[in-house]
Design an enzyme around this catalytic site. Structure first.
Site, PDB file in Angstrom:
ATOM      1  N   HIS A   1      -8.516   0.581  -3.675  1.00 14.76           N
ATOM      2  CA  HIS A   1      -9.354   0.258  -2.516  1.00 14.76           C
ATOM      3  C   HIS A   1     -10.132   1.517  -2.152  1.00 14.76           C
ATOM      4  CE1 HIS A   1      -9.440  -0.819   2.077  1.00 14.76           C
ATOM      5  NE2 HIS A   1     -10.633  -0.828   1.536  1.00 14.76           N
TER       6      HIS A   1
ATOM      7  N   GLY B   1       1.385  -1.914   4.165  1.00 19.73           N
ATOM      8  CA  GLY B   1       1.771  -0.515   3.975  1.00 19.73           C
ATOM      9  C   GLY B   1       3.009  -0.176   4.767  1.00 19.73           C
TER      10      GLY B   1
ATOM     11  N   MET C   1      -9.547   7.493   0.089  1.00 19.16           N
ATOM     12  CA  MET C   1     -10.372   7.816   1.272  1.00 19.16           C
ATOM     13  C   MET C   1     -10.999   9.185   1.090  1.00 19.16           C
ATOM     14  SD  MET C   1      -7.918   6.542   4.363  1.00 19.16           S
ATOM     15  CE  MET C   1      -6.905   5.054   4.237  1.00 19.16           C
TER      16      MET C   1
ATOM     17  N   ASP D   1      -6.026  -6.758   4.576  1.00 23.10           N
ATOM     18  CA  ASP D   1      -5.476  -5.405   4.547  1.00 23.10           C
ATOM     19  C   ASP D   1      -5.504  -4.804   5.947  1.00 23.10           C
ATOM     20  OD1 ASP D   1      -4.760  -2.812   3.933  1.00 23.10           O
ATOM     21  OD2 ASP D   1      -6.578  -2.357   2.788  1.00 23.10           O
ATOM     22  N   GLY D   2      -4.320  -4.471   6.449  1.00 22.19           N
ATOM     23  CA  GLY D   2      -4.212  -3.789   7.731  1.00 22.19           C
ATOM     24  C   GLY D   2      -3.367  -4.557   8.724  1.00 22.19           C
ATOM     25  N   GLY D   3      -2.244  -3.991   9.106  1.00 22.39           N
ATOM     26  CA  GLY D   3      -1.418  -4.607  10.136  1.00 22.39           C
ATOM     27  C   GLY D   3      -0.681  -5.857   9.700  1.00 22.39           C
TER      28      GLY D   3
ATOM     29  N   SER E   1       0.843  -1.189   0.000  1.00 24.23           N
ATOM     30  CA  SER E   1       0.000   0.000   0.000  1.00 24.23           C
ATOM     31  C   SER E   1       0.879   1.240   0.000  1.00 24.23           C
ATOM     32  CB  SER E   1      -0.887   0.016   1.241  1.00 24.23           C
ATOM     33  OG  SER E   1      -1.404   1.321   1.424  1.00 24.23           O
TER      34      SER E   1
ATOM     35  N   MET F   1     -10.986  -6.719   5.918  1.00 25.16           N
ATOM     36  CA  MET F   1     -10.177  -5.710   6.615  1.00 25.16           C
ATOM     37  C   MET F   1      -9.740  -6.251   7.976  1.00 25.16           C
ATOM     38  SD  MET F   1      -9.804  -3.050   4.678  1.00 25.16           S
ATOM     39  CE  MET F   1      -8.930  -2.075   5.924  1.00 25.16           C
TER      40      MET F   1
ATOM     41  N   GLY G   1      -8.921   3.477   7.433  1.00 20.51           N
ATOM     42  CA  GLY G   1      -8.725   4.914   7.628  1.00 20.51           C
ATOM     43  C   GLY G   1      -7.268   5.331   7.745  1.00 20.51           C
ATOM     44  N   PHE G   2      -6.458   4.443   8.331  1.00 19.01           N
ATOM     45  CA  PHE G   2      -5.072   4.828   8.564  1.00 19.01           C
ATOM     46  C   PHE G   2      -4.132   3.645   8.403  1.00 19.01           C
ATOM     47  CE2 PHE G   2      -7.865   7.562  10.970  1.00 19.01           C
ATOM     48  CZ  PHE G   2      -7.442   8.820  10.564  1.00 19.01           C
ATOM     49  N   GLY G   3      -2.913   3.933   7.986  1.00 23.69           N
ATOM     50  CA  GLY G   3      -1.883   2.910   7.942  1.00 23.69           C
ATOM     51  C   GLY G   3      -1.258   2.745   9.325  1.00 23.69           C
ATOM     52  N   GLY G   4      -0.491   1.685   9.478  1.00 24.43           N
ATOM     53  CA  GLY G   4       0.290   1.506  10.689  1.00 24.43           C
ATOM     54  C   GLY G   4      -0.481   1.083  11.923  1.00 24.43           C
TER      55      GLY G   4
ATOM     56  N   MET H   1     -12.395   3.554  -0.055  1.00 27.54           N
ATOM     57  CA  MET H   1     -13.042   3.740   1.250  1.00 27.54           C
ATOM     58  C   MET H   1     -13.828   5.036   1.161  1.00 27.54           C
ATOM     59  SD  MET H   1      -9.729   2.467   3.365  1.00 27.54           S
ATOM     60  CE  MET H   1      -8.744   2.700   1.885  1.00 27.54           C
TER      61      MET H   1
ATOM     62  N   ASP I   1      -5.021   3.408  -1.697  1.00 30.03           N
ATOM     63  CA  ASP I   1      -6.104   3.641  -0.745  1.00 30.03           C
ATOM     64  C   ASP I   1      -6.771   4.986  -1.012  1.00 30.03           C
ATOM     65  OD1 ASP I   1      -6.058   1.313   1.054  1.00 30.03           O
ATOM     66  OD2 ASP I   1      -3.997   1.961   1.445  1.00 30.03           O
TER      67      ASP I   1
ATOM     68  N   HIS J   1      -1.306  -1.294  -4.182  1.00 28.37           N
ATOM     69  CA  HIS J   1      -2.573  -1.018  -3.491  1.00 28.37           C
ATOM     70  C   HIS J   1      -2.694   0.492  -3.263  1.00 28.37           C
ATOM     71  CE1 HIS J   1      -5.882  -2.307  -0.787  1.00 28.37           C
ATOM     72  NE2 HIS J   1      -5.492  -1.328   0.018  1.00 28.37           N
TER      73      HIS J   1
HETATM   74  C1  DX5 Z   1      -6.184   1.163   5.889  1.00 29.83           C
HETATM   75  C2  DX5 Z   1      -5.798   0.945   4.460  1.00 29.83           C
HETATM   76  C3  DX5 Z   1      -4.649   0.033   4.304  1.00 29.83           C
HETATM   77  C4  DX5 Z   1      -3.390   0.565   4.898  1.00 29.83           C
HETATM   78  C5  DX5 Z   1      -2.643  -0.606   5.408  1.00 29.83           C
HETATM   79  O1  DX5 Z   1      -7.399   1.785   5.963  1.00 29.83           O
HETATM   80  O2  DX5 Z   1      -6.883   0.371   3.731  1.00 29.83           O
HETATM   81  O3  DX5 Z   1      -4.445  -0.356   2.953  1.00 29.83           O
HETATM   82  O4  DX5 Z   1      -2.578   1.247   3.999  1.00 29.83           O
HETATM   83  O5  DX5 Z   1      -1.545  -0.130   6.066  1.00 29.83           O
HETATM   84  P1  DX5 Z   1      -0.712  -1.005   7.098  1.00 29.83           P
HETATM   85  O6  DX5 Z   1      -0.200  -2.207   6.353  1.00 29.83           O
HETATM   86  O7  DX5 Z   1       0.328  -0.056   7.534  1.00 29.83           O
HETATM   87  O8  DX5 Z   1      -1.678  -1.419   8.194  1.00 29.83           O
HETATM   88 ZN    ZN Z   2      -6.397  -0.579   1.761  1.00 32.67          ZN
END
Ligand code: DX5
Ligand code: ZN
Length: 222
Positions: free
Chosen positions: A64, A195, A35, A173-175, A8, A135, A140-143, A66, A33, A31
């Protein structure tokens, strides 16, 4: 289905996106994102940037969305050059109609479900889509930290797809990071998004290779 990786770019350097793409040349997809600050509390990339990314990216763009009202806005992302377009089940008003419209546009279609949305709610969509995005964080957020409970949903979706014989990818997707990637692959995911675990490292190519090795090692051990 082969295991594919979709880094991502949410955690990439937004001032140098083309260069960042060059750091993940060994990935399978990119990927992106999208938003809208309504469906999720963050605002990222929209159509003009995605269109330009699609022009310069050597890898297929996995969009993706959102966003609210994907019924209205998602087809434009197919037109902008995405290879796959994923919309949220929670946001779509007529998901079957939208999936069919996207397929007519020639893109792969994904449906995403948030951590609190059951797999059962999308069972009737599985014959209309190419990918189910489970999910593993609230979008909403990475990391963010991986929500372990979502692994059961991945396994449930995999079992369901095996009984129906449908060739639908499961994306997570996520973490996803070195500590969670094995469990995700083992539960039956076939497209892994990462990401921060790729772009928030000094060497994204090495980070991606490491994730792939960890996931593959798990597969071999089955
Ligand atoms: C979160 C995004 C993800 C995000 C994943 O809402 O849809 O694609 O970038 O980031 P990481 O891998 O850092 O959780
Ligand atoms: Zn995503």
């Amino acid at each position: 289905m082969p295991l594919r990786f979709a880094p991502s770019i949410l955690s990439a350097d937004f001032a140098n996106l083309e260069r960042e793409l060059g750091r993940i040349a060994s990935a399978d997809l990119v990927h992106v994102d999208v938003m809208d600050q309504h469906f999720v509390p963050n605002l990222t990339i929209g159509l003009p940037v995605l269109r330009r990314l699609a022009q310069v990216s050597p890898l297929p763009i996995d969009a993706h969305l959102m966003i609210e009202d994907p019924d209205r806005w998602a087809p434009a992302y197919a037109d902008a050059g995405a290879a796959s377009v994923t919309f949220h089940a929670e946001a779509a008003k007529a998901p079957v109609r939208l999936a069919r419209e996207l397929r007519r546009e020639g893109v792969k279609v994904g449906v995403a479900i948030n951590p609190g949305t059951p797999v059962a709610s999308v069972v009737d969509l599985l014959g209309e889509i190419d990918m189910l995005l489970v999910m593993s964080v609230e979008p909403g957020f990475g990391g963010q930290t991986f929500i372990e409970r979502t692994l059961a949903k991945v396994a449930q979706a995999r079992a369901l797809l095996e009984t129906t014989g449908l060739a639908v990818d499961i994306q997570v997707d996520g973490g996803v990071d070195p500590t969670t990637v094995r469990g995700v692959a083992d539960a039956g995911a076939t497209v892994l998004v990462a990401g921060a675990a790729v772009f928030a490292t000094p060497d994204p190519a090495a980070a991606l290779a490491n994730l792939r090795a960890l996931a593959t090692a798990q597969e071999a051990g089955r």
